[in-house]
Design a protein around this motif. Structure first.
Motif, PDB file in Angstrom:
ATOM      1  N   GLY A 151      10.663  11.403  -7.945  1.00  0.00           N
ATOM      2  CA  GLY A 151       9.978  10.122  -8.072  1.00  0.00           C
ATOM      3  C   GLY A 151      10.875   8.969  -8.467  1.00  0.00           C
ATOM      4  O   GLY A 151      12.093   8.955  -8.263  1.00  0.00           O
ATOM      5  N   TRP A 152      10.226   7.957  -9.073  1.00  0.00           N
ATOM      6  CA  TRP A 152      10.903   6.710  -9.421  1.00  0.00           C
ATOM      7  C   TRP A 152      11.948   6.887 -10.517  1.00  0.00           C
ATOM      8  O   TRP A 152      12.834   6.042 -10.651  1.00  0.00           O
ATOM      9  CB  TRP A 152       9.863   5.689  -9.870  1.00  0.00           C
ATOM     10  N   LYS A 153      11.851   7.956 -11.285  1.00  0.00           N
ATOM     11  CA  LYS A 153      12.840   8.154 -12.349  1.00  0.00           C
ATOM     12  C   LYS A 153      14.225   8.428 -11.797  1.00  0.00           C
ATOM     13  O   LYS A 153      15.212   8.334 -12.527  1.00  0.00           O
ATOM     14  CB  LYS A 153      12.401   9.298 -13.257  1.00  0.00           C
ATOM     15  N   LEU A 154      14.312   8.742 -10.506  1.00  0.00           N
ATOM     16  CA  LEU A 154      15.623   8.950  -9.903  1.00  0.00           C
ATOM     17  C   LEU A 154      16.450   7.662  -9.902  1.00  0.00           C
ATOM     18  O   LEU A 154      17.672   7.716  -9.972  1.00  0.00           O
ATOM     19  CB  LEU A 154      15.461   9.446  -8.462  1.00  0.00           C
ATOM     20  N   ILE A 155      15.791   6.515  -9.801  1.00  0.00           N
ATOM     21  CA  ILE A 155      16.539   5.259  -9.637  1.00  0.00           C
ATOM     22  C   ILE A 155      16.271   4.270 -10.761  1.00  0.00           C
ATOM     23  O   ILE A 155      16.733   3.123 -10.684  1.00  0.00           O
ATOM     24  CB  ILE A 155      16.184   4.594  -8.294  1.00  0.00           C
ATOM     25  N   HIS A 156      15.558   4.665 -11.807  1.00  0.00           N
ATOM     26  CA  HIS A 156      15.211   3.675 -12.834  1.00  0.00           C
ATOM     27  C   HIS A 156      16.447   3.153 -13.558  1.00  0.00           C
ATOM     28  O   HIS A 156      16.440   2.039 -14.091  1.00  0.00           O
ATOM     29  CB  HIS A 156      14.224   4.286 -13.836  1.00  0.00           C
ATOM     30  N   ALA A 157      17.507   3.951 -13.605  1.00  0.00           N
ATOM     31  CA  ALA A 157      18.724   3.498 -14.285  1.00  0.00           C
ATOM     32  C   ALA A 157      19.685   2.773 -13.359  1.00  0.00           C
ATOM     33  O   ALA A 157      20.783   2.391 -13.784  1.00  0.00           O
ATOM     34  CB  ALA A 157      19.431   4.698 -14.914  1.00  0.00           C
ATOM     35  N   GLY A 202       0.809  -1.220   0.000  1.00  0.00           N
ATOM     36  CA  GLY A 202       0.000   0.000   0.000  1.00  0.00           C
ATOM     37  C   GLY A 202       0.837   1.262   0.000  1.00  0.00           C
ATOM     38  O   GLY A 202       0.521   2.233  -0.710  1.00  0.00           O
ATOM     39  N   VAL A 203       1.905   1.298   0.776  1.00  0.00           N
ATOM     40  CA  VAL A 203       2.789   2.461   0.794  1.00  0.00           C
ATOM     41  C   VAL A 203       3.445   2.676  -0.563  1.00  0.00           C
ATOM     42  O   VAL A 203       3.521   3.803  -1.069  1.00  0.00           O
ATOM     43  CB  VAL A 203       3.834   2.301   1.910  1.00  0.00           C
ATOM     44  N   LEU A 204       3.917   1.581  -1.161  1.00  0.00           N
ATOM     45  CA  LEU A 204       4.578   1.695  -2.462  1.00  0.00           C
ATOM     46  C   LEU A 204       3.598   2.177  -3.537  1.00  0.00           C
ATOM     47  O   LEU A 204       3.937   3.043  -4.359  1.00  0.00           O
ATOM     48  CB  LEU A 204       5.185   0.348  -2.856  1.00  0.00           C
ATOM     49  N   VAL A 205       2.393   1.603  -3.555  1.00  0.00           N
ATOM     50  CA  VAL A 205       1.399   2.016  -4.556  1.00  0.00           C
ATOM     51  C   VAL A 205       1.005   3.472  -4.355  1.00  0.00           C
ATOM     52  O   VAL A 205       0.827   4.234  -5.323  1.00  0.00           O
ATOM     53  CB  VAL A 205       0.169   1.080  -4.481  1.00  0.00           C
ATOM     54  N   ARG A 206       0.871   3.877  -3.106  1.00  0.00           N
ATOM     55  CA  ARG A 206       0.509   5.273  -2.827  1.00  0.00           C
ATOM     56  C   ARG A 206       1.576   6.233  -3.353  1.00  0.00           C
ATOM     57  O   ARG A 206       1.261   7.251  -3.989  1.00  0.00           O
ATOM     58  CB  ARG A 206       0.317   5.443  -1.325  1.00  0.00           C
ATOM     59  N   ASN A 207       2.830   5.919  -3.114  1.00  0.00           N
ATOM     60  CA  ASN A 207       3.910   6.779  -3.612  1.00  0.00           C
ATOM     61  C   ASN A 207       3.976   6.759  -5.132  1.00  0.00           C
ATOM     62  O   ASN A 207       4.252   7.779  -5.770  1.00  0.00           O
ATOM     63  CB  ASN A 207       5.247   6.335  -3.020  1.00  0.00           C
ATOM     64  N   LEU A 208       3.731   5.564  -5.701  1.00  0.00           N
ATOM     65  CA  LEU A 208       3.773   5.468  -7.158  1.00  0.00           C
ATOM     66  C   LEU A 208       2.658   6.301  -7.794  1.00  0.00           C
ATOM     67  O   LEU A 208       2.888   7.012  -8.782  1.00  0.00           O
ATOM     68  CB  LEU A 208       3.646   4.001  -7.576  1.00  0.00           C
TER      69      LEU A 208
END
Length: 588
Positions: free
Chosen positions: A381-387, A347-353
C-alpha cells in the motif's frame, strides 16, 4: 445596565438606521459599464476623422502597412496616430487617411484620387489580393464592419470582425476549361494552397480592386446644454469595384488637376440623392499594368437608438449571426470532459486507498508478532512511498523551484488580467490596453515568483539561493524574449507592420531588467527570511529503489497521455482564442 429610557432611545436609533438602509437600497441608481475611454461628441457638420490600420490576412498572418499598396494618401503624407506600446506589440499601425467625413452630411460618389499602376505595383497589388488581405479602418475607435451580399438570398449582410477585403480574384476571360480547373478550389485543397501566389495564378486569374466604398455610419443624438450633439455608434464599409469613366468620353484625367475632381462620372448614379449601388456597376476595376484606378466613396449617415455605452455589443455578438450557444456548448463540453477525467482519477485513487485501509484493519485482527506486523505494513500500500513523497528531485531540483515560481507568476498574471477585463477596466475601444496590462501585471508579479521559488528551494535545503533567484528572474522571461526577437526579425524581413521598432524592443528590455528582475530579488529576500516549509511526513535518508516498469508505465509516456485528453477537449476553443489574439480580433 441601561435604564428603560436609554433602552428605548437605542431601539429607536436601530430602527431609524434600518429604515435608512432600506430606503438607500430601494433608491434607483443609474450606472453604466466602465468602458475605459471617454465618449467623443460631434457638432453638426463637424469633421469626423477616419483612420486606417494595418492590412491583415488570416492566410498569411503577416500584417502589412496600409500605404505599402497604391492607395490614396492624405495631403502632406500619412501621419501616425498616437500609439502606445501595446499597439506596437499587437501589430497595429494606425495612420491618418484622406477621406473627408462631416457629421450628418452625406457624400455622393466623391472622387478621392487616381493612381496609375506600374508593372511592379500591379503585381504586388495582385499578390495581396490573392492572399486575401483585408483593410481595417477606424472611426472614433470603432473598427469597420464589412457589408457584403449573402450567397443564399443576395441580401446585404454585416460582418463585424476582420475588416473588409481589398479586392477579389476571378478567372481570366476566355480561359480554357482545362486551365480554369487548375485555378478553382478543389475538395481537399487547403486554404494555404488556394491562396498561394504561383505561376498558375498569373496565367488563369485576374485580380480586381475595391476602389469604391460606401461608408455606413450610425449616430446617436444627444440634447446637451450646448445644443444638439452627436456620437458615432456604428461604422461599416460596403466595398465595390467600379471601372470609372467620365461623362465626357474623350477626357483623360492626369490625377493631379483640380477639374478632375469636379467633372461628373458616367459610372455614378445621375439621380440626385442616390448613393452608389451594385446595380450601377457595368465593369469592375481590374488590377493591371498601366491601369488608371480612380478611388471614390459615398458617406451614408443613419440615426440609431443605440447608446454610446453599448455600441460594442454588436461586435462581440456578431449581430447574433453566430449563436452564443455554439461557444457555450464547446466550453461546457471541454469542462465536463476534464471534470469526468478528474473524477475518474480521484475514484481510482480513493478505491485503492480504501483497499489499503481495509487491508491494514484486517491485519490488525490477525494475531501476528510485532515484527511480522511491521513487515506486513511496510511492504504493501501507500506506506511503501510515504517516506519518499516529498523527496526533492535527484536531478536539477533547482529547476523545479524555478518553474514553480514562474508558474505562480503566470497564474497570477492570467487571473488578474481576467478580473480587470471582466470589471471593465480593459476595453476593446482602447487598443493595446490588454497587452499593456498583461505586461504590467506580469512584471509586478515577479515578487510572487521570487517568494515562492525561494521558499520551495529553502524547503529542499538548497544552498545556491543566489543562482536560484537569478534563474527565476531570467530563465522563462529570457526564453520568451528570445522567441519574441526571433519572430520580430522574421516580420521585419517581410517588411510587415507587425514588427516592433527597435526603441520599443529596448523599452521592453529595460522594463524587464529594471522592474521585473529587482522585484524577483525582493520577493526572494522575504522568502528566504521565512521559516522552511514543514512537510507532514519525514523523508528517509535512503531513497527507495524504483523497480523496472513496462514501457506504457514510463513517466514520459504517462505525462503525454495524461495531458493529451484535456488538450483535445480544450483544443477547439483554444484555436479560436489563439487566432483572435494573433489577429487582434474579438473573441466572445
Amino acid at each position: 445596565v441601561l435604564n428603560p429610557h436609554q433602552s428605548t432611545m437605542t431601539m429607536k436609533r436601530v430602527a431609524a438606521a434600518m429604515a435608512a438602509s432600506l430606503i438607500y437600497l430601494a433608491t434607483p441608481i443609474r450606472a453604466f459599464h466602465l468602458i475605459g475611454i471617454h465618449p467623443q461628441t460631434f457638432k453638426n457638420d463637424e469633421e469626423v476623422p477616419m483612420k486606417v490600420n494595418s492590412m491583415t490576412s488570416i492566410h498569411t498572418q503577416i500584417p502589412k502597412d496600409y500605404y505599402s499598396l497604391p492607395f490614396c494618401q492624405p495631403t502632406g503624407g500619412p501621419k501616425m496616430a498616437s500609439e502606445n506600446l501595446g499597439e506596437f506589440l499587437t501589430g497595429s499601425k494606425v495612420e491618418s487617411s484622406p477621406y473627408v467625413i462631416n457629421m450628418g452630411r452625406d457624400s455622393f460618389c466623391k472622387v478621392l484620387c487616381q493612381v496609375t499602376l506600374s508593372k511592379d505595383e500591379a503585381r504586388f497589388f495582385q499578390a495581396h489580393v490573392k492572399r486575401g488581405y483585408h483593410n481595417n479602418w477606424i472611426i472614433d475607435n470603432l473598427p469597420s464592419a464589412s457589408v457584403g451580399l449573402n450567397n443564399e438570398n443576395g441580401e446585404k449582410q454585416w460582418h463585424y470582425a476582420g475588416g473588409f477585403p481589398i479586392g477579389f480574384v476571378a478567372p481570366k476571360p476566355g480561359i480554357a476549361a482545362s486551365e480554369l480547373e487548375k485555378a478553382e478550389p478543389k475538395i481537399g485543397m487547403s486554404p494555404k494552397e488556394y491562396y498561394t501566389v504561383n505561376k498558375n495564378f498569373w496565367k488563369t486569374q485576374d485580380a480586381y480592386v475595391y476602389n469604391h466604398v460606401n461608408l455606413h455610419i450610425e449616430y446617436h443624438e444627444l440634447n446637451g446644454a450646448t445644443g444638439t450633439e452627436y456620437r458615432v455608434v456604428g461604422f461599416a464599409v460596403e466595398p465595390m469595384s467600379v471601372k470609372h469613366q467620365y461623362v465626357e468620353e474623350n477626357y483623360q484625367w492626369n490625377g493631379v488637376s483640380s477639374e478632375g475632381f469636379a467633372k461628373p462620372l458616367k459610372t455614378c448614379p445621375s439621380t440626385v440623392g442616390a448613393h452608389m449601388s451594385r446595380n450601377f456597376i457595368a465593369e469592375n476595376q481590374i488590377i493591371a499594368e498601366g491601369e488608371h484606378i480612380m478611388y471614390t466613396y459615398d458617406v451614408i449617415w443613419r440615426q440609431s437608438e443605440t447608446e454610446w455605452a453599448s455600441r460594442w455589443d454588436v461586435y462581440l455578438t456578431e449581430d447574433h449571426m453566430v449563436p452564443a450557444q455554439v461557444h457555450w456548448y464547446s466550453i461546457f463540453n471541454s469542462f465536463f470532459v476534464v471534470l469526468l477525467l478528474g473524477l475518474l482519477v480521484v475514484g481510482v485513487l480513493v478505491r485503492n486507498l480504501r483497499k489499503d485501509i481495509d487491508a491494514y484493519n484486517n491485519a490488525a485482527l490477525v494475531m501476528l508478532t510485532d515484527e511480522e506486523n511491521d513487515e506486513e505494513n511496510d511492504e504493501s500500500g501507500w506506506k511503501l512511498i510515504h517516506a519518499d513523497v516529498f523527496r526533492p528531485p535527484m536531478v536539477n531540483p533547482m529547476l523545479l523551484c524555478v518553474l514553480v515560481g514562474s508558474g505562480v507568476q503566470l497564474t497570477s498574471t492570467t487571473l488578474l488580467s481576467i478580473v480587470f477585463s471582466a470589471s471593465g477596466f480593459l476595453s476593446p475601444a482602447r487598443r493595446g490596453s490588454l497587452m499593456i496590462s498583461i505586461l504590467v501585471v506580469y512584471m509586478l508579479s515577479g515578487s510572487a515568483a521570487g517568494y515562492v521559488s525561494s521558499r520551495l528551494y529553502k524547503a529542499i535545503k538548497g544552498k545556491q539561493w543566489q543562482r536560484c533567484t537569478v534563474l527565476t528572474a531570467m530563465l522563462f522571461p529570457g526564453l520568451c524574449f528570445c522567441i519574441f526577437l526571433f519572430f520580430n526579425i522574421i516580420l521585419a524581413f517581410f517588411h510587415s507592420s507587425g514588427s516592433v521598432p527597435v526603441l520599443d524592443v529596448l523599452l521592453l528590455a529595460v522594463m524587464w531588467c529594471c522592474v521585473s528582475v529587482p522585484l524577483v530579488f525582493l520577493g526572494s529576500f522575504f522568502g528566504y527570511k521565512q521559516d522552511a516549509i514543514s512537510f507532514p511526513t519525514v523523508t528517509s535518508s535512503v531513497a527507495r529503489v524504483i523497480p523496472e516498469v513496462e514501457i506504457y508505465m514510463n513517466p514520459k509516456v504517462i505525462m503525454c497521455a495524461a495531458g493529451l485528453v484535456p488538450f483535445a477537449a480544450a483544443y477547439v476553443e483554444l484555436f479560436f482564442i489563439m487566432t483572435s489574439l494573433w489577429m487582434d480580433q474579438f473573441y466572445y
